[in-house]
Scaffold this motif. Structure first.
Motif, PDB file in Angstrom:
ATOM      1  N   LEU A  25       0.810  -1.225   0.000  1.00 52.45           N
ATOM      2  CA  LEU A  25       0.000   0.000   0.000  1.00 52.45           C
ATOM      3  C   LEU A  25       0.849   1.283   0.000  1.00 52.45           C
ATOM      4  CD1 LEU A  25      -2.720  -1.135   2.591  1.00 52.45           C
ATOM      5  CD2 LEU A  25      -2.873  -1.181   0.091  1.00 52.45           C
ATOM      6  N   PRO A  26       1.768   1.416  -0.935  1.00 46.67           N
ATOM      7  CA  PRO A  26       2.559   2.650  -1.002  1.00 46.67           C
ATOM      8  C   PRO A  26       1.743   3.811  -1.566  1.00 46.67           C
ATOM      9  CG  PRO A  26       3.082   1.269  -2.867  1.00 46.67           C
ATOM     10  CD  PRO A  26       2.130   0.478  -2.003  1.00 46.67           C
ATOM     11  N   LEU A  27       2.136   5.028  -1.221  1.00 48.21           N
ATOM     12  CA  LEU A  27       1.473   6.225  -1.714  1.00 48.21           C
ATOM     13  C   LEU A  27       2.297   6.884  -2.804  1.00 48.21           C
ATOM     14  CD1 LEU A  27      -0.041   5.783   1.039  1.00 48.21           C
ATOM     15  CD2 LEU A  27      -0.269   8.274   1.141  1.00 48.21           C
ATOM     16  N   GLY A  28       1.619   7.610  -3.685  1.00 50.35           N
ATOM     17  CA  GLY A  28       2.288   8.352  -4.734  1.00 50.35           C
ATOM     18  C   GLY A  28       1.371   9.429  -5.271  1.00 50.35           C
ATOM     19  N   ILE A  29       1.865  10.187  -6.227  1.00 51.22           N
ATOM     20  CA  ILE A  29       1.103  11.266  -6.861  1.00 51.22           C
ATOM     21  C   ILE A  29       0.908  10.908  -8.331  1.00 51.22           C
ATOM     22  CG2 ILE A  29       1.068  13.706  -7.480  1.00 51.22           C
ATOM     23  CD1 ILE A  29       0.690  13.225  -4.510  1.00 51.22           C
ATOM     24  N   PHE A  30      -0.354  10.952  -8.789  1.00 50.53           N
ATOM     25  CA  PHE A  30      -0.658  10.561 -10.160  1.00 50.53           C
ATOM     26  C   PHE A  30      -1.623  11.553 -10.788  1.00 50.53           C
ATOM     27  CE2 PHE A  30      -4.392   9.111  -7.993  1.00 50.53           C
ATOM     28  CZ  PHE A  30      -5.402   9.031  -8.947  1.00 50.53           C
ATOM     29  N   SER A  31      -1.733  11.472 -12.111  1.00 45.86           N
ATOM     30  CA  SER A  31      -2.795  12.160 -12.836  1.00 45.86           C
ATOM     31  C   SER A  31      -3.415  11.151 -13.789  1.00 45.86           C
ATOM     32  CB  SER A  31      -2.269  13.390 -13.590  1.00 45.86           C
ATOM     33  OG  SER A  31      -1.212  13.049 -14.454  1.00 45.86           O
ATOM     34  N   HIS A  32      -4.685  11.390 -14.136  1.00 45.35           N
ATOM     35  CA  HIS A  32      -5.401  10.435 -14.975  1.00 45.35           C
ATOM     36  C   HIS A  32      -6.420  11.179 -15.833  1.00 45.35           C
ATOM     37  CE1 HIS A  32      -8.786   7.502 -15.697  1.00 45.35           C
ATOM     38  NE2 HIS A  32      -7.753   6.860 -16.216  1.00 45.35           N
ATOM     39  N   GLY A  33      -6.157  11.210 -17.125  1.00 42.81           N
ATOM     40  CA  GLY A  33      -7.106  11.827 -18.037  1.00 42.81           C
ATOM     41  C   GLY A  33      -7.094  13.337 -18.045  1.00 42.81           C
ATOM     42  N   ASP A  34      -6.332  13.950 -17.164  1.00 42.29           N
ATOM     43  CA  ASP A  34      -6.194  15.403 -17.123  1.00 42.29           C
ATOM     44  C   ASP A  34      -4.853  15.718 -16.476  1.00 42.29           C
ATOM     45  OD1 ASP A  34      -6.492  15.118 -14.334  1.00 42.29           O
ATOM     46  OD2 ASP A  34      -8.638  15.481 -14.434  1.00 42.29           O
ATOM     47  N   GLU A  35      -4.600  16.979 -16.204  1.00 47.32           N
ATOM     48  CA  GLU A  35      -3.317  17.373 -15.616  1.00 47.32           C
ATOM     49  C   GLU A  35      -3.391  17.515 -14.099  1.00 47.32           C
ATOM     50  OE1 GLU A  35      -0.447  17.518 -17.261  1.00 47.32           O
ATOM     51  OE2 GLU A  35      -1.606  16.773 -18.976  1.00 47.32           O
ATOM     52  N   ARG A  36      -4.547  17.208 -13.517  1.00 43.16           N
ATOM     53  CA  ARG A  36      -4.694  17.397 -12.070  1.00 43.16           C
ATOM     54  C   ARG A  36      -3.944  16.308 -11.318  1.00 43.16           C
ATOM     55  NH1 ARG A  36      -8.164  15.887  -7.916  1.00 43.16           N
ATOM     56  NH2 ARG A  36      -9.435  14.599  -9.314  1.00 43.16           N
ATOM     57  N   ARG A  37      -2.966  16.736 -10.553  1.00 39.57           N
ATOM     58  CA  ARG A  37      -2.187  15.800  -9.753  1.00 39.57           C
ATOM     59  C   ARG A  37      -2.887  15.561  -8.428  1.00 39.57           C
ATOM     60  NH1 ARG A  37       4.171  17.488 -10.762  1.00 39.57           N
ATOM     61  NH2 ARG A  37       3.988  17.829 -13.022  1.00 39.57           N
ATOM     62  N   ARG A  38      -2.904  14.290  -8.017  1.00 41.07           N
ATOM     63  CA  ARG A  38      -3.519  13.990  -6.721  1.00 41.07           C
ATOM     64  C   ARG A  38      -2.911  12.718  -6.144  1.00 41.07           C
ATOM     65  NH1 ARG A  38      -6.581  13.278 -11.737  1.00 41.07           N
ATOM     66  NH2 ARG A  38      -8.141  11.644 -11.500  1.00 41.07           N
ATOM     67  N   GLY A  39      -3.135  12.519  -4.862  1.00 34.22           N
ATOM     68  CA  GLY A  39      -2.550  11.394  -4.166  1.00 34.22           C
ATOM     69  C   GLY A  39      -3.297  10.108  -4.422  1.00 34.22           C
ATOM     70  N   GLY A  40      -2.546   9.016  -4.499  1.00 34.00           N
ATOM     71  CA  GLY A  40      -3.142   7.709  -4.698  1.00 34.00           C
ATOM     72  C   GLY A  40      -2.370   6.631  -3.976  1.00 34.00           C
ATOM     73  N   VAL A  41      -2.974   5.453  -3.911  1.00 36.92           N
ATOM     74  CA  VAL A  41      -2.370   4.295  -3.259  1.00 36.92           C
ATOM     75  C   VAL A  41      -2.296   3.162  -4.273  1.00 36.92           C
ATOM     76  CG1 VAL A  41      -2.579   2.613  -1.390  1.00 36.92           C
ATOM     77  CG2 VAL A  41      -3.314   4.981  -1.020  1.00 36.92           C
ATOM     78  N   ALA A  42      -1.117   2.533  -4.408  1.00 33.53           N
ATOM     79  CA  ALA A  42      -0.949   1.410  -5.311  1.00 33.53           C
ATOM     80  C   ALA A  42      -1.459   0.139  -4.646  1.00 33.53           C
ATOM     81  CB  ALA A  42       0.513   1.252  -5.705  1.00 33.53           C
ATOM     82  N   ILE A  43      -2.369  -0.563  -5.327  1.00 32.03           N
ATOM     83  CA  ILE A  43      -2.892  -1.834  -4.841  1.00 32.03           C
ATOM     84  C   ILE A  43      -3.112  -2.732  -6.059  1.00 32.03           C
ATOM     85  CG2 ILE A  43      -5.186  -0.740  -4.735  1.00 32.03           C
ATOM     86  CD1 ILE A  43      -4.135  -3.673  -2.478  1.00 32.03           C
ATOM     87  N   GLY A  44      -2.318  -3.794  -6.166  1.00 27.72           N
ATOM     88  CA  GLY A  44      -2.384  -4.646  -7.343  1.00 27.72           C
ATOM     89  C   GLY A  44      -2.054  -3.847  -8.594  1.00 27.72           C
ATOM     90  N   ASP A  45      -2.905  -3.972  -9.621  1.00 28.64           N
ATOM     91  CA  ASP A  45      -2.697  -3.213 -10.858  1.00 28.64           C
ATOM     92  C   ASP A  45      -3.572  -1.967 -10.920  1.00 28.64           C
ATOM     93  OD1 ASP A  45      -5.210  -4.264 -11.307  1.00 28.64           O
ATOM     94  OD2 ASP A  45      -4.641  -5.457 -13.065  1.00 28.64           O
ATOM     95  N   GLN A  46      -4.030  -1.513  -9.751  1.00 29.84           N
ATOM     96  CA  GLN A  46      -4.900  -0.353  -9.661  1.00 29.84           C
ATOM     97  C   GLN A  46      -4.297   0.730  -8.775  1.00 29.84           C
ATOM     98  OE1 GLN A  46      -8.202  -0.380 -11.285  1.00 29.84           O
ATOM     99  NE2 GLN A  46      -7.144  -2.104 -12.266  1.00 29.84           N
ATOM    100  N   VAL A  47      -4.858   1.931  -8.883  1.00 29.36           N
ATOM    101  CA  VAL A  47      -4.503   3.043  -8.005  1.00 29.36           C
ATOM    102  C   VAL A  47      -5.783   3.544  -7.351  1.00 29.36           C
ATOM    103  CG1 VAL A  47      -3.581   5.385  -7.863  1.00 29.36           C
ATOM    104  CG2 VAL A  47      -2.522   3.723  -9.407  1.00 29.36           C
ATOM    105  N   LEU A  48      -5.786   3.597  -6.035  1.00 23.56           N
ATOM    106  CA  LEU A  48      -6.915   4.173  -5.313  1.00 23.56           C
ATOM    107  C   LEU A  48      -6.792   5.682  -5.321  1.00 23.56           C
ATOM    108  CD1 LEU A  48      -9.429   3.887  -3.424  1.00 23.56           C
ATOM    109  CD2 LEU A  48      -7.799   3.995  -1.514  1.00 23.56           C
ATOM    110  N   ASP A  49      -7.781   6.358  -5.881  1.00 28.12           N
ATOM    111  CA  ASP A  49      -7.833   7.821  -5.867  1.00 28.12           C
ATOM    112  C   ASP A  49      -8.270   8.246  -4.469  1.00 28.12           C
ATOM    113  OD1 ASP A  49      -8.624  10.519  -6.083  1.00 28.12           O
ATOM    114  OD2 ASP A  49      -9.062  10.288  -8.214  1.00 28.12           O
ATOM    115  N   LEU A  50      -7.326   8.742  -3.677  1.00 27.06           N
ATOM    116  CA  LEU A  50      -7.631   9.060  -2.281  1.00 27.06           C
ATOM    117  C   LEU A  50      -8.688  10.152  -2.166  1.00 27.06           C
ATOM    118  CD1 LEU A  50      -4.123   8.883  -0.584  1.00 27.06           C
ATOM    119  CD2 LEU A  50      -6.137   7.508  -0.001  1.00 27.06           C
ATOM    120  N   GLY A  51      -8.632  11.153  -3.043  1.00 27.74           N
ATOM    121  CA  GLY A  51      -9.633  12.209  -2.987  1.00 27.74           C
ATOM    122  C   GLY A  51     -11.032  11.672  -3.219  1.00 27.74           C
ATOM    123  N   ALA A  52     -11.187  10.778  -4.187  1.00 29.47           N
ATOM    124  CA  ALA A  52     -12.496  10.185  -4.458  1.00 29.47           C
ATOM    125  C   ALA A  52     -12.965   9.344  -3.280  1.00 29.47           C
ATOM    126  CB  ALA A  52     -12.427   9.337  -5.723  1.00 29.47           C
TER     127      ALA A  52
END
Length: 428
Positions: A25-52
């Motif tokens: 469950l490491p944390l990182g900063i990602f963007s998806h489909g736009d330029e908005r950077r936000r925090g996420g958690v790596a789990i398997g082949d997915q990223v949990l969008d923490l804001g969502a």
């Protein structure tokens, strides 16, 4: 009773994932489909969008606070929260992704495929310090220049380091431009300005600093673990010919400041806890650390057992569709000083560390030829070529070469976790 190491996730890709199972469950900063950077958690082949996940109401109490702060465009403020907040968020995530979670379908709406994410630096590093705690690397390099006295007298008393350039830290996947600098050609007495001809990599761990200290107040070694936010992979790219000309008397400058690559995920101290080991005993005759650098608990469990791998993918391999070739397989147990000792020494003069500062361990080579973490060592300073399986030869990196760092933690009865990759491709 199911232990943490036995827990499985309702997310199928997390179970048996080589890097990101439920136990990481490491944390990182990602963007998806736009330029908005936000925090996420790596789990398997997915990223949990923490804001969502925060907006959906999946967290409570201290875990809610931590998730909300970590959902921003950088993790600096999250790093500053300290261990209680980090641990609260981790516990909440483990419950949410546990196979017995009552709401997997609803939580799945907050997941983003990792393959669709663009990763960014986890934090804005105000300062970057690169240490030199890999004793075998230090010995090998010292032998090239001082065969009769490879380690200077201070090495076994002082965790040696230099201040690097924070502005050129870059996330995995960023192209690495071949640097220019002053070089002294063989047999000449006057340097020239030229492109680096002896470009190298260095296999290192990166340490993200958590809560800082007040300027003028040193961090005691027993308190140092509270200041460690997490770990990553680090490639300290090195222009060896520039370095050879400039490093005396003040050490590296342009030979190191052009680029340092980092893996994007921050692996927590909690995730690494099962892989803590006693610090390897110093050889007979070595001096004991000075009192401010010695703590029994740190000696008993301050080292980490992390397998470190470096691979090379050349342009020819890429065109032929062949996989990268391993150049070295080492381990973080080759550190002569612990991370706690690094932090304590860094602050002993009153230096102010801040959340988001980055420390590099220095190259972590082993004793064997198969464990070397730089081409400088593998080629004896360029004297002999490394012959690759496809017949190519390398003394130093060529344009088109891509260096890939990986890391893995293994242990009997433990679920293996990894760091993801740290990649960088050399361009002209």
């Amino acid at each position: 009773m199911i232990t943490t190491m036995q827990r499985r996730s309702w997310l199928a890709s997390a179970n048996g994932h080589p890097d990101f199972p439920l136990q990481n469950l490491p944390l990182g900063i990602f963007s998806h489909g736009d330029e908005r950077r936000r925090g996420g958690v790596a789990i398997g082949d997915q990223v949990l969008d923490l804001g969502a996940a925060v907006q959906a109401g999946w967290f409570e109490g201290l875990a809610h606070t931590a998730a909300h702060i970590a959902s921003g465009p950088s993790l600096n403020a999250y790093f500053a929260l300290g261990a209680p907040a980090w641990q609260a968020l981790r516990r909440a995530l483990q419950v949410l992704f546990d196979q017995d979670s009552p709401h997997p379908q609803a939580l799945a709406a907050c997941l983003v495929p990792m393959s669709e994410c663009h990763m960014h630096l986890p934090a804005q590093a105000g300062d970057y310090t690169d240490f030199y705690v890999g004793i075998h690397h230090a010995t090998n390099v010292g032998t090239l220049f001082r065969p009769d006295n490879p380690l200077l007298p201070n090495y076994k008393y002082v965790p040696i380091a230099y201040h690097g350039r924070a502005s050129t830290l870059c996330v995995s996947g960023t192209p690495i431009s071949r640097p220019h600098g002053q070089i002294l050609p063989p047999g000449e007495s006057v340097p020239v300005l030229a492109a680096c001809r002896r470009l190298d990599y260095e296999l290192e761990l990166g340490v993200w600093v958590g809560p800082g200290n007040t300027q003028g107040q040193a961090i005691a070694i027993a308190d140092a673990p509270r200041h460690i936010a997490g770990f990553c992979l680090l490639n300290d790219w090195s222009a060896r010919d520039v370095q050879a000309w400039e490093y005396q008397p003040l050490g590296p400058f342009l030979s190191k400041s052009f680029a340092t690559s980092l893996s994007p995920w921050v692996v927590s101290a909690e995730a690494l806890a099962p892989f803590r080991r006693a610090q390897p005993a110093r050889p007979a005759g070595d001096p004991a650390p000075l009192d401010y650098l010695f703590d029994p608990a740190d000696q008993q469990g301050g080292a980490l057992d992390i397998e470190l791998e470096v691979l090379l993918l050349t342009e020819r391999m890429r065109q032929q569709g062949t996989p990268p070739q391993r150049l070295g397989l080492s381990n973080s147990l080759h550190m002569y000083w612990t991370v706690a000792q690094m932090i304590t020494h860094h602050s002993v003069n009153g230096c102010k560390l801040q959340a988001g500062d980055l420390l590099g361990t220095g190259t972590l080579s082993g004793l064997q030829a198969s464990e070397l973490g730089s081409l400088l060592e593998m080629t004896l300073g360029g004297q002999q070529a490394v012959v690759l399986d496809n017949g190519e030869e390398r003394r130093f990196l060529q344009d088109g070469d891509e260096v890939i760092l990986r890391a893995r933690c293994r242990g009997e009865g433990q679920v293996s976790i990894g760091f993801g990759e740290c990649r960088g491709r050399v361009v002209g």
